[in-house]
Structures are given as structure tokens and as C-alpha cells.
Design a protein around this motif. Structure first.
Motif, mmCIF file in Angstrom:
data_model
loop_
_atom_site.group_PDB
_atom_site.id
_atom_site.type_symbol
_atom_site.label_atom_id
_atom_site.label_comp_id
_atom_site.label_asym_id
_atom_site.label_seq_id
_atom_site.Cartn_x
_atom_site.Cartn_y
_atom_site.Cartn_z
ATOM 1 N N GLN A 1 -16.416 -1.429 5.389
ATOM 2 C CA GLN A 1 -15.997 -2.328 4.317
ATOM 3 C C GLN A 1 -14.639 -1.915 3.745
ATOM 4 O OE1 GLN A 1 -17.416 -4.927 2.591
ATOM 5 N NE2 GLN A 1 -19.197 -5.147 3.919
ATOM 6 N N ASN A 2 -13.883 -2.915 3.338
ATOM 7 C CA ASN A 2 -12.611 -2.696 2.644
ATOM 8 C C ASN A 2 -11.743 -1.621 3.297
ATOM 9 O OD1 ASN A 2 -13.305 -4.758 0.996
ATOM 10 N ND2 ASN A 2 -13.929 -3.494 -0.726
ATOM 11 N N ALA A 3 -11.534 -0.487 2.624
ATOM 12 C CA ALA A 3 -10.600 0.504 3.161
ATOM 13 C C ALA A 3 -11.293 1.682 3.821
ATOM 14 C CB ALA A 3 -9.700 1.020 2.045
ATOM 15 N N TYR B 1 0.837 -1.208 0.000
ATOM 16 C CA TYR B 1 0.000 0.000 0.000
ATOM 17 C C TYR B 1 0.871 1.256 0.000
ATOM 18 C CZ TYR B 1 -4.032 -2.952 1.146
ATOM 19 O OH TYR B 1 -5.016 -3.882 1.115
ATOM 20 N N GLN C 1 -5.662 2.636 3.584
ATOM 21 C CA GLN C 1 -5.113 1.388 4.106
ATOM 22 C C GLN C 1 -3.793 1.627 4.856
ATOM 23 O OE1 GLN C 1 -7.529 -0.579 4.517
ATOM 24 N NE2 GLN C 1 -6.722 -2.428 3.591
ATOM 25 N N ASN D 1 -16.816 -9.092 -2.953
ATOM 26 C CA ASN D 1 -17.419 -10.020 -1.985
ATOM 27 C C ASN D 1 -18.095 -11.210 -2.644
ATOM 28 O OD1 ASN D 1 -16.388 -8.517 0.043
ATOM 29 N ND2 ASN D 1 -18.236 -7.346 0.415
ATOM 30 N N TYR E 1 -5.819 -15.125 8.640
ATOM 31 C CA TYR E 1 -6.068 -16.436 8.056
ATOM 32 C C TYR E 1 -4.968 -17.459 8.358
ATOM 33 C CZ TYR E 1 -9.018 -19.437 5.352
ATOM 34 O OH TYR E 1 -9.883 -20.439 5.001
ATOM 35 N N LEU F 1 -19.396 -8.714 6.450
ATOM 36 C CA LEU F 1 -19.249 -9.660 5.356
ATOM 37 C C LEU F 1 -18.080 -9.224 4.485
ATOM 38 C CD1 LEU F 1 -23.023 -9.822 4.410
ATOM 39 C CD2 LEU F 1 -21.775 -11.364 5.913
ATOM 40 N N GLY F 2 -17.158 -10.146 4.220
ATOM 41 C CA GLY F 2 -16.020 -9.792 3.388
ATOM 42 C C GLY F 2 -14.936 -9.075 4.185
ATOM 43 N N SER F 3 -14.115 -8.290 3.474
ATOM 44 C CA SER F 3 -12.977 -7.626 4.105
ATOM 45 C C SER F 3 -13.384 -6.295 4.715
ATOM 46 C CB SER F 3 -11.892 -7.375 3.072
ATOM 47 O OG SER F 3 -11.589 -8.552 2.387
ATOM 48 N N ASN G 1 -7.911 4.327 -1.620
ATOM 49 C CA ASN G 1 -7.715 3.005 -1.026
ATOM 50 C C ASN G 1 -6.331 2.839 -0.408
ATOM 51 O OD1 ASN G 1 -10.262 2.094 -1.547
ATOM 52 N ND2 ASN G 1 -9.714 1.062 -3.450
ATOM 53 N N LYS H 1 -7.355 -19.457 10.424
ATOM 54 C CA LYS H 1 -8.195 -19.984 9.349
ATOM 55 C C LYS H 1 -9.557 -19.281 9.370
ATOM 56 C CE LYS H 1 -5.418 -23.178 7.590
ATOM 57 N NZ LYS H 1 -4.140 -22.655 8.089
ATOM 58 N N ASP H 2 -10.656 -20.054 9.479
ATOM 59 C CA ASP H 2 -11.976 -19.403 9.422
ATOM 60 C C ASP H 2 -12.521 -19.001 10.785
ATOM 61 O OD1 ASP H 2 -13.106 -19.245 6.625
ATOM 62 O OD2 ASP H 2 -12.261 -21.263 6.656
ATOM 63 N N TRP I 1 -9.458 -8.059 7.368
ATOM 64 C CA TRP I 1 -9.092 -8.631 6.073
ATOM 65 C C TRP I 1 -8.530 -10.017 6.360
ATOM 66 C CZ3 TRP I 1 -8.002 -6.007 1.062
ATOM 67 C CH2 TRP I 1 -8.632 -4.759 0.975
ATOM 68 N N GLU I 2 -8.722 -10.918 5.416
ATOM 69 C CA GLU I 2 -8.269 -12.282 5.691
ATOM 70 C C GLU I 2 -6.754 -12.360 5.876
ATOM 71 O OE1 GLU I 2 -10.100 -14.890 2.863
ATOM 72 O OE2 GLU I 2 -11.888 -15.022 4.113
ATOM 73 N N TRP J 1 -10.406 -14.778 -2.516
ATOM 74 C CA TRP J 1 -10.600 -14.496 -1.087
ATOM 75 C C TRP J 1 -9.354 -14.665 -0.262
ATOM 76 C CZ3 TRP J 1 -15.047 -13.544 2.139
ATOM 77 C CH2 TRP J 1 -16.080 -12.949 1.397
#
Lengths: 241, 266
Positions: free
Chosen positions: A152-154, A41, A81, B168, A196, A130-132, A77, A200-201, A191-192, B186
Motif C-alpha cells: 500500500q501507498n509508499a 517527493y 517514494q 482509500n 490515469y 485497493l487504492g494506491s 513516505n 483511465k480506469d 498510483w493513479e 483520488w
């Protein structure tokens, strides 16, 4: 032990060693997250700024301007970030967690009922994203209260001004009065790439460990003290001569 | 009743170690067995007793998208993620990759200039997707009558292959595009993951058969739509003529009408 990486325009700073957050966030994750993702970034932002009208802005000004009332310009973004990540590393400390300092705790109890309620709310908000994205504890300046939000996101609370009430934004630094409506106090990266490798999940375990073992209430106290220079969080208490 | 499985997880089309050494058994077990399974469980947990419970996954995905004007209804995210993952697993095969079959290659050459041109666009889309999401190869069918959301690739240039990325859980079906190939961005957005996918794993045979079906569906539907449309137009004209009849007393007017009729080709 300080690690500093200097870039030509915006720099990155990690305030602890890469293994300081183990076992909750592994050295490998920090190296990848800070050393690779965040570095990307910074690099892309610096590259963009070479030919951008935003050259010379502070990072906070840049975020606010490039957000462009919800129609983000290409620089947004990367800039957000970089800021979000820096804020995130500072939101943690080795042997963090535990109970907040007195002032912060009082405000949390006032606005959430109890610390447990706040903790639940923070975890619930993180799991429902939901999502990043990011989950934040913010001080709402107008309402003069703490609140938990996710973005969401950034998206950064710095950028979320009140459009109907837009005052020309001049400077969004912490120490100058400004039309900042949401003052961030804590953020957590969802963010994953942030969890992760280690979890993991199991996002719940990651968020729980953050709140219980990593969050730096010292930093939050400092951030709140700065915010209190502009927001009266208690009843007005004017000394009588 | 939370114990009812309205939606069941589709089995993998190959053993979990079949994609090695490119995607490890461990990754597949985590991704399919845990990650995708969480979506299935969450979805089943939320649709019981609701209007969604009897629907197929695809129906649920399309109708809960809410046309993109408002936030999607709650089942959308999980329904679309399950659909996308099933589609993703079936976009790959052990020993995949290589050059696409001739028929597909013709389409690729027509719409991207060359195979390399397509790969380049693919890599660009993958590396510029910000946040979580998917990269798709789609056949841009003409707009479905019930799809009201806006395509990210507007223009009426239908009947072509296009590459798009979606944030997403969004699936290009909601824009009226027919997906042919999906890459999950993802967990892993490194460029070597995408190039490995395209060189070693993608099942071009599947892509070709999906394309064949998409083209066929588009032709059938467009014919159906256009016949229906013509019939409706004629009916409306006939009705207005009947309404106008009682007032038409002189024969000239009646002759005129029948003249119009001939020109319409009735």
C-alpha cells in the motif's frame, strides 16, 4: 540520452528520454510523473532532512530506520517514494518485455510453474490492490524463492524486515550483506498518477503492457546476480579439489 | 446469479455537463459513468448469494467495516466507494460555492474561528493526505452504540464540526461522525482543484440540510439512549432489591430500601 536533475542531497535520474516508453507510457505521463510527482517527493525529503536526525543516511538506511517497525516517521513516505520511483524507472526499458534471461526464467519456472503463471499472478496481484500502491517481484531470501507481493501507498519491501528477528540494520546497500529479507527485483507503480492519463480506469491494460512491452529483464538479471552473491538459489555446488 | 443488480447506481443529480467549466463533461462521464460503475459491477459480482445481498449500501458499508480492528470484509471497499461517490456528487451543484448560509456559518465560526479558518484546514487536510482518499467535513455526533472503531479525532468533544481525511474508501460514518461534505482526492490532488471545489461547486445548502438532519438525529438518539440507560439502571437496582428481600427480616432494612427508592426518584 541521459537526463539528470541534481538536488542538494538526493538526486533524480531518468535513464531514458521522456518519450522512450511510448506508446505504452506517454511522454506527458512521464513528464508529470517523473518531473512533477517524483520531484515533489525529492523536494519535500530534502526539506525535511535539513532539520532531521536522518541527515547523512543513505536512502536505504533512511527507509529502514524511518519505517520504525511499522510506525513510520515523517521522513518515511518521501524517502520510500523517491527510492520506489527510481527503482521503477530502472525496472523498464524501451522495447522491454519479452522473455527473461535464462537464469531468471529458470527461477520463475521453478517458483511459479511457468512464465505464464508468473505473468497471471503479477496481473492478478496488481488488480487486487485497493487504492494506491506498488506491485513487486521479490526474492525471499530465507525461502530462497521468487514471490509476487503488493504494498500500500509508499510501503517498500526494503522496510519489511522480520521484526522478531531484527538484526541491527547497518547498511542496506545491494553490495553489502545485510538483513534484507525481501530483495526487490521489479516494481510497478499503481498510483493513479502513473497510469490515469493514458489508461483511465483500465488498470489491467496498463499492467499487461508493462509486463509484455516495458519490463527490463536485463535489469532483473543484474539485480538477481547481485542477490545471488548472498543467496544460494540452487543446490550447493562446491567444486571438488 | 451475476446478472442480478443488488445495488443500482444512483443517477447524477444534474446533467453531466452541469459542472463545466470547473469539472468537464468528459471527466464526469469517466468518473461517474466508468469509474464508479466499475465499483457497482464489482460489488454486485461479489455479494450474490452471500449474507450481504439484501442489505442497503449504508448497512453493508457499516457492517463489513469490521470495526477497523481487522481488515474489512470484502464488500467494504466497493460499497464504501459507491456511497462516497454518491455523496460526493450530491455535495456539488451547478453555480455552487460562495458563502455558506447564515445558520451553517454560525457553526463554522464557532468551530473553526472563521470561514477562512475552515478553508485553511480543508486545504491542509487535502494537501497532506498521502495516497488515495477523501477529505470530509463532518458533524461529530456522539458515538453510535454499534460503532466500535476509534475516531481519528478522539476526545469527547462532541457536537462540533470537524475536518478529517480518510485513506482509500474509509467513510467517517464508521467512526460515528456524520459526514456533511466530501472531496474525492483520488484522481486529482492539486490545490487548485480543492479551492475550485470550495469556491465554485460546493452546495452549501445541501451541507446545511445535512447538518440539520445530523443534529436532529443526534438529539433523538441521545435522548433515546439516555432514557433507555436510566430505565436499565433502575431495573437492575429493583431486581437486586427483590433478590435481597427474603433475607431482610427486620423492618429497618425495609425502611432503608424505600428510603433509597425515594432518593433515586422512582
Amino acid at each position: 540520452n541521459l537526463i539528470v536533475v541534481r538536488q542538494d542531497r538526493f538526486s533524480m535520474l531518468l535513464v531514458f528520454t521522456t518519450d522512450a516508453l511510448e506508446p505504452y507510457i506517454s511522454k506527458r505521463t512521464v513528464e508529470l510523473h517523473w518531473g512533477k510527482h517524483q520531484q515533489d517527493y525529492v523536494d519535500s525529503l530534502n526539506k525535511q532532512l535539513a532539520t532531521s536526525m536522518f541527515y547523512g543516511y543513505t536512502l536505504e538506511e533512511l527507509i529502514k530506520e524511518a519505517y520504525n517497525n511499522g510506525n513510520p516517521l515523517p521522513e518515511y513516505n518521501n524517502a520510500a517514494q523517491v527510492w520506489n520511483h527510481h527503482f521503477f524507472w530502472e525496472s523498464m526499458q524501451p522495447e522491454g518485455g519479452g522473455s527473461p534471461g535464462r537464469g531468471v526464467l529458470q527461477q520463475i519456472e521453478k517458483d511459479f510453474g511457468s512464465f505464464t503463471n508468473f505473468r497471471e499472478e503479477f496481473i492478478r496481484s496488481a488488480l487486487s490492490l485497493l487504492g494506491s500502491g506498488w506491485v513487486w517481484l521479490v526474492l525471499k531470501r530465507k525461502e530462497r524463492k521468487f514471490s509476487v507481493v503488493h504494498t500500500q501507498n509508499a510501503i517498500s519491501p526494503l522496510a519489511l524486515g522480520d521484526i522478531n528477528n531484527s538484526i541491527p540494520s547497518i547498511n542496506l546497500c545491494d553490495d553489502i550483506p545485510c538483513p534484507l529479507l525481501l530483495q526487490p527485483l521489479i516494481n510497478l507503480d499503481l498510483w493513479e498518477h502513473a497510469y490515469y492519463l493514458d489508461y483511465k480506469d483500465d488498470r489491467r491494460m496498463y499492467v499487461t503492457n508493462f509486463i509484455d512491452h516495458l519490463v527490463s529483464w536485463d535489469t532483473v538479471t543484474l539485480r538477481m546476480m547481485r542477490a545471488e552473491a548472498f543467496v544460494n538459489l540452487g543446490e550447493p555446488n562446491i567444486p571438488v579439489a | 446469479d451475476a446478472s442480478v443488480s443488488w445495488i443500482e447506481q444512483q443517477p447524477l443529480p444534474y446533467p453531466s455537463d452541469a459542472l463545466e467549466p470547473y469539472i468537464s463533461k468528459e471527466t464526469v462521464e469517466q468518473h461517474w459513468g466508468v469509474h464508479q460503475n466499475i465499483h457497482v459491477e464489482r460489488l454486485n459480482g461479489m455479494i450474490g448469494g452471500s449474507e450481504w445481498e439484501g442489505m442497503s449500501l449504508g448497512q453493508m458499508m457499516l457492517s463489513s467495516f469490521n470495526e477497523g480492528r481487522e481488515a474489512p470484509h470484502p464488500p467494504f471497499f466497493h460499497a464504501a466507494q459507491i456511497w462516497n461517490h454518491d455523496f460526493y456528487w450530491r455535495s456539488m451543484q451547478p453555480g455552487g460555492g460562495g458563502k455558506p448560509p447564515e445558520r451553517l456559518l454560525k457553526f463554522i465560526n464557532r468551530d473553526f474561528g472563521s470561514y477562512d479558518g475552515m478553508i485553511r484546514q480543508f486545504m491542509d487536510a487535502a494537501s497532506t493526505q498521502f495516497g488515495s482518499g477523501w477529505v470530509w467535513l463532518c458533524y461529530k455526533t456522539s458515538k453510535l452504540p454499534h460503532v466500535k472503531s476509534r475516531s481519528p479525532i478522539p476526545s469527547d468533544n462532541y457536537g462540533r464540526l470537524v475536518i478529517s481525511k480518510s485513506p482509500n474508501a474509509i467513510n467517517p460514518l464508521v467512526w460515528g461522525h456524520s459526514p456533511l461534505l466530501a472531496i474525492d482526492l483520488w484522481e486529482d490532488r492539486r490545490s487548485d482543484y480543492v479551492s475550485t471545489f470550495l469556491e465554485k461547486l460546493v452546495s452549501w445548502e445541501t451541507v446545511e440540510s445535512r447538518l440539520k438532519k445530523a443534529v436532529q438525529r443526534a438529539v433523538e438518539r441521545d435522548e433515546y439512549v439516555s432514557t433507555k440507560h436510566i430505565r436499565k439502571q433502575l431495573l437492575a437496582r429493583a431486581k437486586s432489591r427483590i433478590r435481597a428481600m427474603p433475607q431482610q427480616v427486620n423492618g429497618d432494612a425495609r425502611e432503608q430500601t424505600s428510603g433509597q427508592e425515594k432518593s433515586l426518584g422512582v
